[in-house]
Design a protein around this motif. Structure first.
Motif, PDB file in Angstrom:
ATOM      1  N   LEU A  15       0.828  -1.209   0.000  1.00 28.65           N
ATOM      2  CA  LEU A  15       0.000   0.000   0.000  1.00 28.65           C
ATOM      3  C   LEU A  15       0.864   1.261   0.000  1.00 28.65           C
ATOM      4  N   LEU A  16       1.938   1.252   0.756  1.00 26.71           N
ATOM      5  CA  LEU A  16       2.823   2.419   0.781  1.00 26.71           C
ATOM      6  C   LEU A  16       3.453   2.671  -0.585  1.00 26.71           C
ATOM      7  N   ILE A  17       3.864   1.619  -1.250  1.00 26.44           N
ATOM      8  CA  ILE A  17       4.435   1.776  -2.589  1.00 26.44           C
ATOM      9  C   ILE A  17       3.383   2.295  -3.561  1.00 26.44           C
ATOM     10  N   LEU A  18       2.162   1.788  -3.468  1.00 29.41           N
ATOM     11  CA  LEU A  18       1.096   2.267  -4.364  1.00 29.41           C
ATOM     12  C   LEU A  18       0.752   3.727  -4.090  1.00 29.41           C
ATOM     13  N   VAL A  19       0.771   4.151  -2.834  1.00 31.73           N
ATOM     14  CA  VAL A  19       0.538   5.570  -2.529  1.00 31.73           C
ATOM     15  C   VAL A  19       1.680   6.411  -3.089  1.00 31.73           C
ATOM     16  N   PHE A  20       2.916   5.946  -2.928  1.00 31.59           N
ATOM     17  CA  PHE A  20       4.083   6.644  -3.482  1.00 31.59           C
ATOM     18  C   PHE A  20       3.940   6.808  -4.994  1.00 31.59           C
ATOM     19  N   ILE A  21       3.570   5.736  -5.675  1.00 31.76           N
ATOM     20  CA  ILE A  21       3.414   5.769  -7.132  1.00 31.76           C
ATOM     21  C   ILE A  21       2.268   6.690  -7.529  1.00 31.76           C
ATOM     22  N   THR A  22       1.167   6.636  -6.780  1.00 30.70           N
ATOM     23  CA  THR A  22       0.032   7.519  -7.063  1.00 30.70           C
ATOM     24  C   THR A  22       0.462   8.975  -6.996  1.00 30.70           C
ATOM     25  N   THR A  24       3.514  10.303  -7.084  1.00 28.06           N
ATOM     26  CA  THR A  24       4.565  10.623  -8.057  1.00 28.06           C
ATOM     27  C   THR A  24       4.002  10.792  -9.464  1.00 28.06           C
ATOM     28  N   PHE A  25       3.221   9.820  -9.910  1.00 25.85           N
ATOM     29  CA  PHE A  25       2.777   9.823 -11.299  1.00 25.85           C
ATOM     30  C   PHE A  25       1.611  10.773 -11.548  1.00 25.85           C
ATOM     31  N   LEU A  26       0.665  10.872 -10.614  1.00 27.79           N
ATOM     32  CA  LEU A  26      -0.435  11.818 -10.825  1.00 27.79           C
ATOM     33  C   LEU A  26       0.069  13.260 -10.770  1.00 27.79           C
ATOM     34  N   GLN A  27       0.965  13.568  -9.834  1.00 20.42           N
ATOM     35  CA  GLN A  27       1.502  14.928  -9.772  1.00 20.42           C
ATOM     36  C   GLN A  27       2.241  15.271 -11.059  1.00 20.42           C
ATOM     37  N   SER A  28       3.018  14.329 -11.563  1.00 19.21           N
ATOM     38  CA  SER A  28       3.764  14.565 -12.796  1.00 19.21           C
ATOM     39  C   SER A  28       2.806  14.758 -13.974  1.00 19.21           C
ATOM     40  N   GLY A  29       1.779  13.932 -14.036  1.00 17.73           N
ATOM     41  CA  GLY A  29       0.791  14.064 -15.107  1.00 17.73           C
ATOM     42  C   GLY A  29       0.043  15.388 -15.029  1.00 17.73           C
ATOM     43  N   ILE A  65      -0.010  10.249 -20.855  1.00 17.79           N
ATOM     44  CA  ILE A  65      -1.095   9.267 -20.815  1.00 17.79           C
ATOM     45  C   ILE A  65      -0.706   8.102 -19.899  1.00 17.79           C
ATOM     46  N   GLY A  66       0.520   7.635 -20.033  1.00 15.40           N
ATOM     47  CA  GLY A  66       0.988   6.543 -19.183  1.00 15.40           C
ATOM     48  C   GLY A  66       0.984   6.908 -17.712  1.00 15.40           C
ATOM     49  N   GLU A  67       1.433   8.114 -17.394  1.00 10.32           N
ATOM     50  CA  GLU A  67       1.475   8.548 -15.994  1.00 10.32           C
ATOM     51  C   GLU A  67       0.078   8.621 -15.385  1.00 10.32           C
ATOM     52  N   VAL A  68      -0.868   9.145 -16.132  1.00  6.07           N
ATOM     53  CA  VAL A  68      -2.235   9.252 -15.621  1.00  6.07           C
ATOM     54  C   VAL A  68      -2.833   7.851 -15.427  1.00  6.07           C
ATOM     55  N   ILE A  69      -2.600   6.966 -16.379  1.00  5.30           N
ATOM     56  CA  ILE A  69      -3.089   5.589 -16.247  1.00  5.30           C
ATOM     57  C   ILE A  69      -2.476   4.933 -15.014  1.00  5.30           C
ATOM     58  N   VAL A  70      -1.168   5.087 -14.828  1.00  5.68           N
ATOM     59  CA  VAL A  70      -0.496   4.499 -13.658  1.00  5.68           C
ATOM     60  C   VAL A  70      -1.088   5.064 -12.370  1.00  5.68           C
ATOM     61  N   GLY A  71      -1.300   6.373 -12.315  1.00  8.86           N
ATOM     62  CA  GLY A  71      -1.865   6.989 -11.116  1.00  8.86           C
ATOM     63  C   GLY A  71      -3.217   6.410 -10.761  1.00  8.86           C
TER      64      GLY A  71
END
Length: 135
Positions: A15-22, A24-29, A65-71
């Motif tokens: 869960l911590l890794i998924l929050v980190f990825i969320t 990172t990638f949503l902010q970048s997108g 597009i990839g970053e938003v999908i990942v988020g």
């Protein structure tokens, strides 16, 4: 409520890794969406002496597009863990995040931005660890 607590404890690293990825990638997108022109301008300069210079807008759109999908996959993966205990969507998010980071790493290496490439490597380690934990 106790079940949610137990799930949170059982899957804490995932869960911590998924929050980190969320984050990172949503902010970048979101940054790319809100400052598209600024990002394109910076990257055209960054890749100005490389074979990627003419493809910057298209490549940036693919990354966006990839970053938003990942988020969103990461968010759905968090909910999936709490609702079903499955890590499938989180696994997909971490695999896709790893692939996007490899694309970014390639670009940084082509641009000879070795410090930028090193920064991406840190994110890559986190996502590959997520692939391992969620797979």
């Amino acid at each position: 409520m106790e079940n949610l607590y137990n799930t949170g404890i059982k899957f804490a690293p995932q869960l911590l890794i998924l929050v980190f990825i969320t984050i990172t990638f949503l902010q970048s997108g979101i940054d790319k969406i809100t400052d598209w022109k600024g990002n394109v301008s910076f990257l055209k300069t960054h890749f100005g002496k490389t074979f990627l210079r003419r493809s910057v807008p298209l490549l940036l759109l693919i990354i966006l597009i990839g970053e938003v999908i990942v988020g969103f996959l990461s968010i759905m993966g968090i909910f999936q863990i709490y609702i079903t205990g499955s890590t499938f969507l989180g696994f997909l998010a971490t695999v896709l995040a790893s692939k996007i980071l490899l694309m970014l790493l390639f670009g940084q290496r082509v641009a000879k931005d070795y410090a930028g490439a090193m920064t991406i490597a840190v994110y890559f380690i986190v996502t590959v660890f997520g692939v391992y934990l969620l797979g």
